[in-house]
Design an enzyme around this catalytic site. Structure first.
Site, short mmCIF file in Angstrom:
data_model
loop_
_atom_site.label_atom_id
_atom_site.label_comp_id
_atom_site.label_asym_id
_atom_site.label_seq_id
_atom_site.Cartn_x
_atom_site.Cartn_y
_atom_site.Cartn_z
N SER A 152 0.87 -1.18 0.00
CA SER A 152 0.00 0.00 0.00
C SER A 152 0.90 1.22 0.00
CB SER A 152 -0.87 -0.02 1.27
OG SER A 152 -1.44 1.25 1.49
N TYR A 165 -1.67 -1.06 10.22
CA TYR A 165 -1.78 -1.39 8.80
C TYR A 165 -0.54 -0.89 8.05
CZ TYR A 165 -3.73 -1.52 4.03
OH TYR A 165 -3.95 -1.77 2.70
P1 NDP Z 1 -11.31 -6.66 0.92
O1 NDP Z 1 -11.57 -6.35 2.34
O2 NDP Z 1 -12.36 -6.39 -0.10
O3 NDP Z 1 -10.85 -8.18 0.76
C1 NDP Z 1 -9.88 -8.71 1.63
C2 NDP Z 1 -9.79 -10.20 1.43
O4 NDP Z 1 -8.93 -10.71 2.46
C3 NDP Z 1 -11.15 -10.88 1.59
O5 NDP Z 1 -11.23 -11.98 0.73
C4 NDP Z 1 -11.11 -11.32 3.04
O6 NDP Z 1 -11.94 -12.42 3.35
C5 NDP Z 1 -9.64 -11.72 3.15
N1 NDP Z 1 -9.26 -11.83 4.56
C6 NDP Z 1 -9.40 -10.91 5.54
N2 NDP Z 1 -9.03 -11.42 6.72
C7 NDP Z 1 -8.65 -12.70 6.47
C8 NDP Z 1 -8.20 -13.76 7.30
N3 NDP Z 1 -8.10 -13.62 8.63
N4 NDP Z 1 -7.89 -14.94 6.72
C9 NDP Z 1 -8.02 -15.11 5.41
N5 NDP Z 1 -8.47 -14.17 4.57
C10 NDP Z 1 -8.79 -12.97 5.10
O7 NDP Z 1 -9.98 -5.85 0.59
P2 NDP Z 1 -9.30 -5.41 -0.79
O8 NDP Z 1 -9.71 -6.31 -1.88
O9 NDP Z 1 -9.46 -3.96 -0.91
O10 NDP Z 1 -7.76 -5.65 -0.40
C11 NDP Z 1 -6.94 -6.64 -0.97
C12 NDP Z 1 -5.50 -6.28 -0.66
O11 NDP Z 1 -5.17 -5.02 -1.26
C13 NDP Z 1 -5.20 -6.11 0.83
O12 NDP Z 1 -3.94 -6.67 1.11
C14 NDP Z 1 -5.17 -4.61 1.02
O13 NDP Z 1 -4.36 -4.23 2.11
C15 NDP Z 1 -4.60 -4.16 -0.31
N6 NDP Z 1 -4.88 -2.78 -0.68
C16 NDP Z 1 -6.17 -2.39 -1.01
C17 NDP Z 1 -6.43 -1.10 -1.40
C18 NDP Z 1 -7.80 -0.63 -1.78
O14 NDP Z 1 -7.98 0.59 -2.03
N7 NDP Z 1 -8.80 -1.50 -1.86
C19 NDP Z 1 -5.33 -0.09 -1.48
C20 NDP Z 1 -4.05 -0.59 -1.09
C21 NDP Z 1 -3.84 -1.90 -0.72
P3 NDP Z 1 -13.56 -12.26 3.51
O15 NDP Z 1 -14.10 -12.33 2.11
O16 NDP Z 1 -13.92 -13.43 4.35
O17 NDP Z 1 -13.81 -10.93 4.17
#
Ligand code: NDP
Length: 253
Positions: A152, A165
């Protein structure tokens, strides 16, 4: 990123995606399947996992496997057991996308609750590392493996309030750099993707006031996700890429 992949870019490649049940991870899984990959999907929610597996099966070549793994409650031993189970079913992994992550709470450092701090570190750093360590032997069986971590902009420049984070994403950048150097010159490349502000539930929880329609969708940022899993990035390693280069961090634009 302007990148026009061949339709068979990921033919004969086996790619594992964490956090495949929502947001960017779900889109990446579907996209990799459409470009020919066999998928291994990991997620914490069994119901969401089998739903996305069904979609991936329909839209791809039909080859998809899924395992439930909660990165909050797993440990190094469980990750080794999972890798063993994958080894029973698949000959190798050609790609791993570490996408799962949590935000924690956006509060100043002085107010960071210890249990939330530790949860963010456990999911975003510790268990992501233990999973990587367990999967490395499978990746090293590929003739050109790609290991991709998700970072990020707050993992490169600290921002007030982004506490655990931000620190976890600095650690992610470090993990990528150390691994990239350890395998430089071998058949494993290691890079990071910074998605940039993207329309997902994590983004909505970080910026509840913003107009989400101004943000790129997960589908919009897939060119970089494809590039890093396909052969065109074969000689790139140790790099932290931006899926939305030039975008101002934190802004909806
Ligand atoms: P979401 O919250 O939409 O999705 C996150 C995913 O991670 C989901 O599938 C969620 O599962 C899974 N997850 C969360 N906790 C756990 C856990 N304990 N065990 C296994 N899986 C888990 O987030 P994004 O798609 O936005 O984010 C994806 C990545 O991109 C992350 O690493 C985030 O930090 C990074 N990012 C995102 C940005 C954005 O603007 N969206 C910007 C910068 C970085 P579940 O479906 O069960 O909730």
């Amino acid at each position: 990123m302007h990148y026009q992949p061949e339709q068979d870019l990921l033919q004969n490649r086996i790619i594992l995606v964490t956090g495949a049940t929502d947001g960017i991870g779900a889109q990446a899984a579907l996209t990799y399947a459409r470009y020919g990959a066999e998928l291994v999907l990991l997620g914490r929610n069994r119901g969401k996992l089998s739903q996305i597996a069904d979609r991936v099966r329909l839209e791809g070549n039909g080859r998809v496997h899924h395992w439930q793994l909660d990165l909050n409650t797993t440990n190094a031993g469980d990750c080794q057991m999972l890798a063993h189970e994958i080894t029973q079913r698949l000959p190798r992994l050609d790609g791993v996308l570490h996408n799962a992550g949590v935000l924690g709470r956006i509060v100043p450092m002085i107010d960071q609750a210890p249990e939330i701090w530790q949860q963010v570190m456990r999911i975003n750093v510790d268990n992501t590392f233990f999973l990587t360590q367990a999967l490395l032997p499978l990746l090293l069986k590929s003739d050109a493996a790609s290991l991709v971590f998700t970072t990020s902009s707050v993992g490169r420049h600290g921002r007030p309030g982004w506490g655990a984070y931000a620190v976890s994403k600095f650690a992610t950048e470090g993990m990528m750099q150390v691994l990239a150097e350890e395998y430089r010159g071998q058949n494993l490349r290691v890079n990071c993707i910074n998605p940039g502000g993207t329309r997902t539930k994590m983004r909505a929880s970080a910026f509840p006031e913003e107009d989400a329609t101004l943000l790129k969708t997960p589908a919009d940022i897939m060119p970089l996700y494809l590039y890093l899993m396909g052969d065109d990035s074969r000689f790139k390693t140790g790099i932290s890429f931006d899926a939305q280069p030039g975008r101002k961090p934190g802004a909806a634009e």
